[in-house]
Structure formats: structure tokens, C-alpha cells
Write a protein that holds these residues in place. Structure first.
Motif, PDB file in Angstrom:
ATOM      1  N   SER A 220      -2.145  50.775   1.558  1.00 33.61           N
ATOM      2  CA  SER A 220      -2.966  50.260   2.653  1.00 33.61           C
ATOM      3  C   SER A 220      -2.197  50.301   3.971  1.00 33.61           C
ATOM      4  N   VAL A 221      -0.958  49.890   3.923  1.00 30.36           N
ATOM      5  CA  VAL A 221      -0.153  49.867   5.147  1.00 30.36           C
ATOM      6  C   VAL A 221       0.195  51.281   5.602  1.00 30.36           C
TER       7      VAL A 221
ATOM      8  N   LEU B 189      -1.214  54.407   4.625  1.00 24.50           N
ATOM      9  CA  LEU B 189      -2.223  55.463   4.755  1.00 24.50           C
ATOM     10  C   LEU B 189      -3.576  55.006   5.310  1.00 24.50           C
ATOM     11  N   PHE B 190      -3.957  53.772   5.077  1.00 21.08           N
ATOM     12  CA  PHE B 190      -5.329  53.369   5.362  1.00 21.08           C
ATOM     13  C   PHE B 190      -5.470  52.355   6.497  1.00 21.08           C
ATOM     14  N   LYS B 191      -4.520  52.302   7.388  1.00 24.08           N
ATOM     15  CA  LYS B 191      -4.588  51.455   8.583  1.00 24.08           C
ATOM     16  C   LYS B 191      -4.879  49.986   8.258  1.00 24.08           C
ATOM     17  N   ARG B 192      -4.196  49.513   7.234  1.00 21.65           N
ATOM     18  CA  ARG B 192      -4.237  48.096   6.821  1.00 21.65           C
ATOM     19  C   ARG B 192      -5.629  47.608   6.428  1.00 21.65           C
ATOM     20  N   ARG B 193      -6.355  48.421   5.763  1.00 22.97           N
ATOM     21  CA  ARG B 193      -7.636  47.979   5.215  1.00 22.97           C
ATOM     22  C   ARG B 193      -7.388  47.301   3.869  1.00 22.97           C
TER      23      ARG B 193
END
Length: 96
Positions: free
Chosen positions: A48-49, A51-55
Motif C-alpha cells: 500500500s505504501v 505502490l498504491f498511494k497509501r490506500r
């Protein structure tokens, strides 16, 4: 003090062996489920941190995968205790 300790030893000794084995399997399964879920959530947080912009969804997906893997291993362990019972597709339970 020693009478209390000896009373608990008598209670532990009076349990059937199968109950002790079942308790050990449950302890192992719950510990395995906790560890796998935590590792899955940890990897989800890392992804999440990075690759996925903290989603939040990667952490929940990782938690679900870890819990599912822990559940599958527990299920296999308990069904393996049935003593050679197997089921093929379209067949009834048979002892091997």
C-alpha cells in the motif's frame, strides 16, 4: 500452596489423551491463523505504501489472504486426523 499444585496435576492427568491432542491442534491452528493474518496484513501495508498511494485495500486483501491460508491449513490438519478418510469427486467417503 502445594495442595493446589497437586490438585491441578491430578486434573491434567485425568484428561483423556485425545482432549490434549485436540487442544494442541487448536492452539497450533489459532497461532498459525494469527501469524499468517499478521504477515498478510504487513505485506499489504508495505504494498500500500510503495505502490498504491497509501490506500487501504491492499492491507485488507493481504489480511484476507493470510487468514484464508491459515484456515486452509487448520482445515487440512483437522481433516487429516480422520484416519485415512478421503473423498474423490462424485464418491462417498471411503476409508483407505
Amino acid at each position: 500452596m502445594s495442595s493446589t499444585a497437586s490438585a491441578t496435576e491430578v486434573i491434567k492427568r485425568s484428561r483423556p489423551a485425545s482432549e490434549g491432542l485436540l487442544n494442541e491442534k487448536w492452539d497450533h491452528c489459532l497461532a498459525n491463523l494469527l501469524v499468517k493474518s499478521t504477515l498478510g496484513a504487513g505485506f499489504g501495508i508495505i504494498f500500500s505504501v510503495l505502490l498504491f498511494k497509501r490506500r487501504a485495500f491492499p492491507a485488507w486483501v493481504g489480511l484476507g489472504f493470510g487468514a484464508g491460508r491459515g484456515y486452509a491449513e487448520c482445515d487440512r490438519e483437522f481433516k487429516g486426523a480422520a484416519g485415512g478418510v478421503r473423498k474423490s469427486v462424485g464418491e462417498r467417503l471411503q476409508r483407505s
